[in-house]
Structures are given as structure tokens and as C-alpha cells.
Design an enzyme around this catalytic site. Structure first.
Site: not given
Length: 714
Positions: A45, A622
Site C-alpha cells: 500500500c 491514533h
């Protein structure tokens, strides 16, 4: 015909085709397929963490369930791992490529290959394996990723974007090196003259300046060449660079100025698709080996280069000639309109033909005794690089690490009047950056026009005021700062709208990978502060070597960043923001988070970019904030589920939250978070933490599922 003995399992019958046997049908019932069938898979990715390893895990599980043997090569942020040997490639029956980045497939000539997006590797791994086994073998010649055919119509936009980003990534070093060398040589060796900032030819700094000019000269051909390379592989590289050079060299088609970086983008895509089209033409097998090194490059260069020289050059020259005449007619009573237009033109293509038209217009009027238009141009010249550099500083989270680095370089180049410093950011986000640049440039030009700022040298940026070439210096800086503010704010607004409006299909990868990139610094064990933790939880976190002799540090795992204090089971909160605040509060008890509000705000800001709900009941919020002193991981389980705007629209039941300091850097955390990504793709692991009765049970499940991070294969 060939068969295997019954002792090896059910017989496999195949025929020889170009040195490879045909594949058995993919099982449609519970029959276990022959173990001799070997699948090779590549996953990657753009950021190299979440989807890379999730797809690897899913493909591995699907192949195992089907009874096939599989080898997976991951192209992640920590490097290429699980690299295939030549024996693996020779033996392989099919290759699955689930990647959103350019993958060189030349080593797989003659193999059955299916190439698609990394998200397909997660959501439909068994189907990909079946498609690979059913695919026709490629020719013996080197194969390439003909992405438009393999990705399908639904991914053509993503394919074009990846090709553009491939060109931009190779162009950036040329912009940075060339721009900085020019800026340094001008600042140290430049002298103000009626012809502009000039470096004496016998000066050492003249040589440095020429090297910088060479970097700028090469940047557009590099952009064009590597866009073409991403589309057509090696056959497109040379034609892309050659045609990119043609596009920027107006003398080829009788134009005063070339087509700039926009022309480079156009030639890159034209070359790429022309070369790709020629590659698909069937040819005799004796001609096929010379196609990529001779036939395709020559024909493509002639077609696209000829198109620019014969068809596009004269219209371009006419357009810019007419534009210059129009600007001349505005001089006098329409001075504010002139400032708006000149400023917008200068900022539009950042050193390209429109920019040069405005610049040449201002320069010509200096010689005729009217330095006012050059004052407008000089103020606008600094706006794109300074404005976009400021944007990367005030909204870092909207930009990639590479873009943030380009932004810092743009700030430096903007001071010295190098408009090209903003090109990497404009090429990556043209729909957001170019309008912002145009508005900022127009504001700067108009203010300079209203204030009557003049510039006696054909150059721009704050540096010309330092050399005393500008009249009305205070208003000159007001014009520049106003334009910079407009560009920065508008670009941030437009980019913010774009990231909120469109959630990409691979947002799960971005969500977790962003955390991995943010959480990239090793941390020591918290020490005595965790003495109250139970032995089960404390062992992985607090244990220190008892021996006095120096020993190599143990490889880190997820257990180094989580303990019982940061685990909560069956929370009552049903709101996403409340869950984030609860987990940040748990982190504070470890001493690794000092400012809960800062961590919460950072996590909320991250959710605005794209959801961190990655599907299958999982969310990984996060935060990158100086409210955290060292990386820490917290976990919450929700029986009822929390609406996390997940990609599959399912509520999140398992929530892992990560917080890291702003300055975190390194690779160890990338590996640790790759462990977590792999673990979360295992139904057995999810089931174990769903059934956990205590935080210690969660730690035990993690301990049994994750393995220490190991060095990347090279």
C-alpha cells in the site's frame, strides 16, 4: 499428459503450455486441493503498513483454506520482506499482486498473473487466487503492470493519481537541489544590476548557480518521464523525458516560452498511454524482444514529440502572444486590474509559460521606463512557495512527509523569488493548490499596484528588497505577506474539504499506516512507575535483563507499549469521541501521556482526514502529539459497538488507540504495528479478545499472537 501418484493426494492432470502446466480448477466444495499448487503474492500500500500486512494475512489464510501453498512478499515501510527466491518463481503456478504502488513484474515472465488494488487482497482474497489460476500465462518476455487493464474501470482515477505521484516523487529532488543551489548562489554571489540579480561569470557562485539551473532544467523531463514509466514501464521512460524536454523548450515550436510543468504532465500521460497502446499490438514472436527497447520508444517519441512540435506549438505561441498584447492594453488607468491579472498569472503555473508571459511583460516595461508592473510581478512571485510552505507548517496533518519536506524547501526558495518551489505541491494537489496560488498572487499583485510599488530589476521575492531594487519596501512586504496568508488559508481550506468529502477505498490502510508512521520511535520500558501492574501484565513491559554482562536488546512487540492500566473491557461509552477521551485518560496513568486534551485533539483531528474504523468491528484511532512523551497503546472493548463511520458501516467493537510524540521517528514501531495489523486479521485472535474476562487475558492473547519484530529482508 502428466499425473501424480495417489500417495501424494488426488491426481492432478494438466497439459504443457509454454513450459507451464495448466492449473486444476479452483475447488468449489470441501475437497482439499493438491499441496503442490504454489501461489506467490505481493502486497503493498502507499504507506506500507496496514493494508500491506492485512492483505498478506488474508491471502495466506485464503490459500491455506483452499489447500494451496503460498508465499507472500510484503513491500512495506520497513522494506521488502519475504523476498521470493528464483526457485519459488520457477515453481509458482500463479502470482497475485495486490498493490497500490508500482511493482516491477519483469521477474514473473511466463506466469499467470492477476494485478489489482491492495484492498481487494483484504476483501476478496479467495477470488483473486481463483482469478490468478484462471488467467492466461504471460509471454516469456518481461511483463509489466498494465494497470488500466488489470485495475479495471473503477480504479482508473486511482491509477492516474498513482502515475502522477510517481512522477512527482522523482521530480522533487531536482526541485529541491536545483532551487536551493540557485538561492544560495544568488544570496551570496548576486549583485543588483539593471538586468536583475547577476552573478559575475568569473565567480565561484556562477558555477553553483549553473548547477542549480541544470537541476531545474531536468525537473520537468523527469516528471514527464516517470509519469510515463508508471503507465507503460521502461518503454515509456525515454520518450517521456525527451517529450518533456520538448514541452519546456519553446524554440521547437516557435514559442517564446515552453509549456512548463503542466506541459510535462501532459506529455507524460500522452507518452504513457501511447506506449501502452503500442505494447498491446500483437506482433511476431521474433519482433517482440525488440519492441520495448527499440520499436515502442522510437514510435512513441515521434508521435508525441511530433504532436507538440507540429500541432500544439503554434497555438501555444499565439495564445501567449495575444495574452501579452492584452496585458499591455491594461497599463495605465486599469492599474489595479493589471495587478490582479499579473499576480494571478505569475502564480498560476509557477515558472511555466503563463508565469513567463507575465514576467517578460514586466521586464520589458522596465526598459521602457515603467517599473511598476515589475513591482506587481515581484510581489506575486514569492507567494506560491511561501504560501504553500506556510500551509505545510500550519496544517502538517494534511500533507505527506514528502510534501512537508518540499514545503520547508519552498519557504527557503520563496524568499529568493523562486516560484518553482511550489511545483511539487501543486503537481500533487492541482485542484486545491493552483486556485489558492492564483488568489494569493492576485491579492499580492493588486496591493502592490494600489501602493505604487516599483521594482527596477527583473527578479522577485523578498531578496530584491534586500538588494535595494524595490521602492515602497514596507508596502511591498505587506503585499507579499497578504498574498502568502491568502494562499496558505485557501489551500488548507480546500485540502481540508477534499479530505473530508472523499474517503478513499483504502482509507483503512491510511488510518493504520498513519499511526505507524507517527509512532516510529523505540521507547524504553516505563520502569518503576508500573510496579503496581500484575505479574502477567508487567512481565513483557517491565522485565529488565538481570545479568550484568551486556546483552543485545530483545526485539520489541506490541506488549512493550500496552499493559493492564491501558486496557478496559466492556465500556459504557457509545460515542466515538467519548471513547477516545477515555482511552487517552488510561494512557495518562502510565506517565507516557502528560496532556490528555492535546492527545484527544490530535486524535479528533486525525478522524477528520479519514475514518480510522477499518472494518470488521475494528478501529485504530491514533494521535501524534507532544502531549505524549513516549509511544503508548490502549485498548477498549465495546459489547454494543461504537459508530466509527467505518468503511463497512459496521460498529467498532475492538478499539486500539495509539499515541506518539510529535518528533517520533524510526522503524521499530512500524514493525510492531505491522504485528498488530496481522493479528487483527486473524479470526482466532479477535475471538480471544472478544471472550477475554480480564485485561490479563487480552495481554495473553496478544502474547500468543504477535512475534518479535525482525529485520527486513534485503
Amino acid at each position: 499428459m502428466s499425473t501424480r501418484s495417489m500417495a501424494d493426494g488426488p491426481p492432478v492432470v494438466g497439459v504443457v503450455l509454454e513450459g507451464h502446466r495448466t492449473m486444476p480448477d479452483t475447488p468449489t466444495d470441501t475437497t482439499i486441493a493438491p499441496p503442490t499448487v504454489l501461489i506467490l503474492a505481493i502486497t503493498a500500500c502507499p504507506t506500507g503498513i496496514a493494508h500491506t500486512y492485512m492483505a498478506a494475512e488474508k491471502l495466506d489464510a485464503a490459500a491455506t483454506e483452499l489447500g494451496y501453498e503460498i508465499r507472500v512478499e510484503t513491500h512495506g515501510s520497513v522494506g521488502v520482506e519475504g523476498t521470493f527466491s528464483q526457485a519459488d518463481i520457477d515453481r509458482a503456478d500463479a502470482v497475485v499482486v495486490a498493490a497500490d504502488t508500482q511493482i516491477d513484474l519483469s521477474r514473473f515472465g511466463g506466469k499467470r498473473i492477476v494485478s489489482t488494488r491492495v484492498s481487494d487482497g483484504i476483501h476478496r482474497p479467495a477470488a483473486l487466487i481463483a482469478e490468478a489460476l484462471a488467467a492466461a500465462p504471460t509471454g516469456r518476455a518481461a511483463v509489466t503492470t498494465d494497470a488500466p487493464a488489470s485495475a479495471g474501470k473503477r480504479d482508473i482515477g486511482g491509477f492516474i493519481y498513482r502515475a502522477l505521484m510517481n512522477g512527482v516523487s522523482y521530480m522533487i529532488p531536482f526541485v529541491v537541489v536545483g532551487g536551493l543551489l540557485i538561492a544560495i548562489s544568488l544570496s551570496i554571489g548576486g549583485e543588483a544590476t539593471p538586468q536583475g540579480l547577476v552573478i559575475p561569470e568569473d565567480s565561484f557562485w556562477f558555477t553553483i548557480n549553473q548547477i542549480g539551473v541544470l537541476g531545474f532544467t531536468l525537473m520537468v523531463p523527469i516528471l514527464s518521464g516517470f509519469i510515463a514509466y508508471a503507465i507503460a514501464d521502461r518503454p515509456g521512460l525515454a520518450p517521456g523525458m525527451i517529450c518533456g524536454w520538448i514541452a519546456t523548450t519553446g524554440s521547437f515550436y516557435n514559442s517564446e516560452s515552453g509549456a512548463g510543468f503542466i506541459g510535462g504532465i501532459v506529455t507524460g500521460f500522452l507518452v504513457g498511454f501511447v506506449a501502452l497502446g503500442i505494447k498491446k499490438i500483437p506482433v511476431h514472436r521474433f519482433i517482440k524482444p525488440i519492441m520495448p527497447i527499440l520499436v515502442i520508444p522510437v514510435i512513441t517519441t515521434l508521435v508525441v514529440g511530433g504532436l507538440f512540435v507540429l500541432a500544439l506549438g503554434q497555438p501555444i505561441a499565439w495564445v501567449f502572444s495575444s495574452m501579452t498584447d492584452f496585458l499591455s492594453s491594461l497599463d495605465g488607468g486599469s492599474v489595479v486590474v493589471l495587478g490582479l491579472i499579473l499576480g494571478a498569472m505569475v502564480a498560476f503555473d509557477m515558472g511555466g509559460p503563463i508565469n513567463k508571459t507575465a514576467f517578460l511583460f514586466g521586464s520589458a516595461l522596465i526598459a521602457s521606463g515603467n517599473p511598476a508592473p515589475m513591482g506587481m510581478v515581484a510581489a506575486a512571485i514569492a507567494v506560491p512557495p511561501l504560501g504553500m510552505g506556510l500551509a505545510t507548517v500550519i496544517r502538517r496533518r494534511f500533507f505527506t512527509p514528502v510534501e512537508r519536506e518540499a514545503g520547508i524547501a519552498a519557504l527557503f526558495m520563496g524568499f529568493f523569488g523562486i516560484t518553482e518551489g511550489a511545483i511539487p505541491l501543486a503537481a500533487a494537489r492541482p485542484l486545491q493548490v493552483i486556485p489558492a496560488n492564483v488568489l494569493g498572487g492576485a491579492v499580492a499583485g493588486a496591493i502592490a499596484a494600489i501602493a505604487g510599488v516599483t521594482n527596477a530589476v527583473p527578479h522577485g521575492g523578498p531578496i530584491v528588497a534586500v538588494f535595494g531594487a524595490v521602492s515602497g519596501v514596507p508596502m511591498y512586504f505587506v503585499a507579499i505577506l497578504s498574498g502568502v496568508a491568502v494562499t496558505a488559508l485557501v489551500s488548507v481550506l480546500l485540502i481540508g474539504i477534499s479530505v473530508r468529502k472523499v474517503v478513499p477505498a483504502d482509507a483503512a490502510a491510511v488510518a493504520v499506516a498513519g499511526a505507524a508512521a507517527d509512532a516510529a520511535v523505540p521507547v524504553a520500558a516505563p520502569g518503576a512507575a508500573a510496579s503496581a501492574v500484575s505479574p502477567v501484565a508487567a512481565a513483557p513491559v517491565l522485565a529488565a535483563p538481570a545479568a550484568a554482562e551486556p546483552v543485545a536488546p530483545a526485539p520489541k512487540t506490541v506488549l512493550d507499549y500496552i499493559d493492564e492500566r491501558t486496557i478496559v473491557l466492556d465500556i459504557d461509552e457509545t460515542d466515538r469521541d467519548a471513547v477516545i477521551r477515555r482511552l487517552a485518560g488510561l494512557m495518562q496513568t502510565t506517565g507516557r501521556v502528560l496532556d490528555v486534551d492535546a492527545v484527544v485533539q490530535a486524535a479528533m483531528d486525525r478522524e477528520l482526514i479519514s475514518t480510522t474504523g477499518i472494518g470488521e468491528g475494528i478501529a485504530i484511532p491514533h494521535a501524534k502529539s507532544d502531549g505524549a512523551t513516549s509511544p503508548v497503546l490502549a485498548f477498549a472493548r465495546s459489547r454494543d459497538g461504537v459508530d466509527w463511520n467505518s468503511l463497512d458501516e459496521a460498529p467498532a467493537h475492538l478499539i486500539f488507540m495509539i499515541a506518539v510524540p510529535e518528533a517520533a521517528a524510526g522503524t521499530e514501531h512500524l514493525k510492531v504495528l505491522a504485528q498488530l495489523s496481522r493479528s487483527l486479521m486473524k479470526p482466532s485472535f479477535r475471538a480471544s479478545i472478544e471472550m477475554a474476562a480480564t485485561p490479563a487475558d487480552v495481554l495473553a492473547a496478544l502474547a500468543s499472537s504477535v512475534r518479535p519484530a525482525t529485520p527486513a529482508a534485503h
